[in-house]
Write a protein that holds these residues in place. Structure first.
Motif, PDB file in Angstrom:
ATOM      1  N   ALA A 186       1.201  -1.202  -0.354  1.00 35.94           N
ATOM      2  CA  ALA A 186       0.041   0.108   0.194  1.00 35.94           C
ATOM      3  C   ALA A 186       1.264   1.510   0.501  1.00 35.94           C
ATOM      4  N   ILE A 187       2.459   1.498   0.979  1.00 32.18           N
ATOM      5  CA  ILE A 187       2.700   2.953   1.024  1.00 32.18           C
ATOM      6  C   ILE A 187       3.636   2.713  -0.777  1.00 32.18           C
ATOM      7  N   GLU A 188       3.820   1.866  -0.912  1.00 32.19           N
ATOM      8  CA  GLU A 188       4.978   1.416  -2.294  1.00 32.19           C
ATOM      9  C   GLU A 188       3.710   2.255  -3.355  1.00 32.19           C
ATOM     10  N   ALA A 189       2.011   1.335  -3.226  1.00 35.10           N
ATOM     11  CA  ALA A 189       1.879   2.076  -4.139  1.00 35.10           C
ATOM     12  C   ALA A 189       1.093   3.197  -4.244  1.00 35.10           C
ATOM     13  N   ARG A 190       1.116   4.296  -3.061  1.00 36.55           N
ATOM     14  CA  ARG A 190       0.926   5.907  -2.760  1.00 36.55           C
ATOM     15  C   ARG A 190       2.575   6.418  -2.886  1.00 36.55           C
ATOM     16  N   GLY A 191       3.574   5.979  -3.372  1.00 35.08           N
ATOM     17  CA  GLY A 191       4.874   6.263  -3.433  1.00 35.08           C
ATOM     18  C   GLY A 191       4.626   6.730  -4.209  1.00 35.08           C
ATOM     19  N   ARG A 192       4.238   5.274  -5.838  1.00 34.62           N
ATOM     20  CA  ARG A 192       4.646   5.872  -7.215  1.00 34.62           C
ATOM     21  C   ARG A 192       3.275   6.549  -7.908  1.00 34.62           C
ATOM     22  N   VAL A 193       2.744   6.935  -7.405  1.00 30.09           N
ATOM     23  CA  VAL A 193       1.515   8.060  -7.589  1.00 30.09           C
ATOM     24  C   VAL A 193       2.543   9.284  -7.361  1.00 30.09           C
ATOM     25  N   ALA A 194       2.645   9.714  -5.830  1.00 33.21           N
ATOM     26  CA  ALA A 194       3.618  10.668  -5.589  1.00 33.21           C
ATOM     27  C   ALA A 194       4.575  10.756  -6.407  1.00 33.21           C
ATOM     28  N   GLY A 195       5.170   9.286  -6.806  1.00 27.75           N
ATOM     29  CA  GLY A 195       7.014  10.008  -7.876  1.00 27.75           C
ATOM     30  C   GLY A 195       6.490  10.421  -9.134  1.00 27.75           C
ATOM     31  N   ALA A 196       5.208   9.778  -9.515  1.00 33.59           N
ATOM     32  CA  ALA A 196       5.295  10.224 -10.560  1.00 33.59           C
ATOM     33  C   ALA A 196       4.037  12.001 -10.587  1.00 33.59           C
ATOM     34  N   HIS A 197       3.666  12.224 -10.127  1.00 30.96           N
ATOM     35  CA  HIS A 197       3.261  13.544  -9.994  1.00 30.96           C
ATOM     36  C   HIS A 197       4.809  14.414 -10.122  1.00 30.96           C
ATOM     37  N   LEU A 198       5.438  13.740  -9.381  1.00 32.52           N
ATOM     38  CA  LEU A 198       6.930  14.697  -8.412  1.00 32.52           C
ATOM     39  C   LEU A 198       7.358  14.928  -9.635  1.00 32.52           C
ATOM     40  N   PHE A 199       7.916  13.541 -10.587  1.00 29.48           N
ATOM     41  CA  PHE A 199       8.824  12.914 -11.701  1.00 29.48           C
ATOM     42  C   PHE A 199       8.133  12.945 -12.610  1.00 29.48           C
ATOM     43  N   GLY A 200       7.456  13.273 -13.363  1.00 32.46           N
ATOM     44  CA  GLY A 200       6.312  12.286 -15.028  1.00 32.46           C
ATOM     45  C   GLY A 200       7.182  13.247 -15.436  1.00 32.46           C
ATOM     46  N   LYS A 201       7.082  14.863 -15.134  1.00 31.81           N
ATOM     47  CA  LYS A 201       7.234  15.703 -16.651  1.00 31.81           C
ATOM     48  C   LYS A 201       8.649  16.210 -16.262  1.00 31.81           C
ATOM     49  N   LEU A 202       9.475  15.494 -15.804  1.00 32.62           N
ATOM     50  CA  LEU A 202      11.143  16.047 -15.590  1.00 32.62           C
ATOM     51  C   LEU A 202      11.241  16.452 -17.750  1.00 32.62           C
ATOM     52  N   GLU A 203      11.991  17.324 -17.498  1.00 35.24           N
ATOM     53  CA  GLU A 203      12.480  17.603 -18.765  1.00 35.24           C
ATOM     54  C   GLU A 203      14.327  16.407 -18.587  1.00 35.24           C
ATOM     55  N   ARG A 204      14.304  17.025 -17.543  1.00 40.01           N
ATOM     56  CA  ARG A 204      16.162  16.470 -17.854  1.00 40.01           C
ATOM     57  C   ARG A 204      15.635  15.129 -16.752  1.00 40.01           C
ATOM     58  N   ARG A 205      15.255  13.776 -16.987  1.00 40.25           N
ATOM     59  CA  ARG A 205      15.863  11.964 -16.707  1.00 40.25           C
ATOM     60  C   ARG A 205      16.825  11.860 -16.496  1.00 40.25           C
ATOM     61  N   ASP A 206      17.833  12.246 -15.420  1.00 39.36           N
ATOM     62  CA  ASP A 206      18.734  12.035 -15.211  1.00 39.36           C
ATOM     63  C   ASP A 206      18.667  12.446 -13.568  1.00 39.36           C
ATOM     64  N   PRO A 207      19.692  11.841 -13.080  1.00 36.67           N
ATOM     65  CA  PRO A 207      19.924  11.549 -11.270  1.00 36.67           C
ATOM     66  C   PRO A 207      20.058  13.119 -11.310  1.00 36.67           C
ATOM     67  N   ALA A 208      20.882  13.508 -11.950  1.00 35.27           N
ATOM     68  CA  ALA A 208      20.710  14.865 -11.486  1.00 35.27           C
ATOM     69  C   ALA A 208      19.752  15.998 -11.403  1.00 35.27           C
ATOM     70  N   GLY A 209      18.289  15.666 -13.064  1.00 43.04           N
ATOM     71  CA  GLY A 209      17.200  15.924 -12.683  1.00 43.04           C
ATOM     72  C   GLY A 209      16.413  15.882 -11.474  1.00 43.04           C
ATOM     73  N   VAL A 210      16.300  14.138 -11.074  1.00 41.86           N
ATOM     74  CA  VAL A 210      15.981  13.569 -10.143  1.00 41.86           C
ATOM     75  C   VAL A 210      16.055  14.510  -8.706  1.00 41.86           C
ATOM     76  N   ALA A 211      17.597  14.978  -9.122  1.00 42.89           N
ATOM     77  CA  ALA A 211      18.101  15.202  -7.157  1.00 42.89           C
ATOM     78  C   ALA A 211      17.225  16.266  -7.344  1.00 42.89           C
ATOM     79  N   ALA A 212      17.288  17.694  -8.311  1.00 46.81           N
ATOM     80  CA  ALA A 212      16.716  18.891  -8.184  1.00 46.81           C
ATOM     81  C   ALA A 212      15.593  18.828  -7.033  1.00 46.81           C
ATOM     82  N   ALA A 213      14.457  17.923  -8.962  1.00 46.47           N
ATOM     83  CA  ALA A 213      13.086  18.197  -8.059  1.00 46.47           C
ATOM     84  C   ALA A 213      12.639  17.519  -6.840  1.00 46.47           C
TER      85      ALA A 213
END
Length: 119
Positions: A46-73
């Motif tokens: 259940a916690i992982e499912a919520r994390g996937r939703v939150a992660g998609a919201h936070l990281f889903g529209k990143l212009e930079r899909r690399d470690p630096a972009g994820v860390a910045a977000a």
């Protein structure tokens, strides 16, 4: 930090600690009915499912899909501008970013409630 910011940061911290204790109570109830292993599996799922939703919201529209972009977000949404979960960026290199989070209100709540590291 203004008095209002300090108050809101404290309330957010308490909210996270409350969430930790709620997780523990849910786990205890599930464990009593289904056993420890099944309770852990269900709560983790259940916690992982919520994390996937939150992660998609936070990281889903990143212009930079690399470690630096994820860390910045990730760092950009750190509660209370990093005051709730103090952190430091330990390493940035070509392929990774290492962030050390120095405290966790959830872990502090569990420890404060007397739970062992195994629990």
């Amino acid at each position: 930090m203004t008095d209002l910011e300090a108050k809101l940061t404290r309330e957010l911290d308490q909210s996270h600690q409350h969430r930790a204790l709620l997780y523990w109570e849910i786990y205890r109830e599930l464990s009593a009915e289904l056993g420890d292993a099944r309770a852990e599996t269900l709560l983790a799922r259940a916690i992982e499912a919520r994390g996937r939703v939150a992660g998609a919201h936070l990281f889903g529209k990143l212009e930079r899909r690399d470690p630096a972009g994820v860390a910045a977000a990730f760092l950009a949404v750190s509660p209370a501008e990093g005051k709730l979960w103090p952190h430091e960026v330990e390493r940035r290199d070509d392929g990774s970013v290492a962030i050390h989070v120095k405290r966790c209100p959830l872990k502090e709540a569990w420890t404060g409630a007397g739970l062992t590291s195994e629990q």
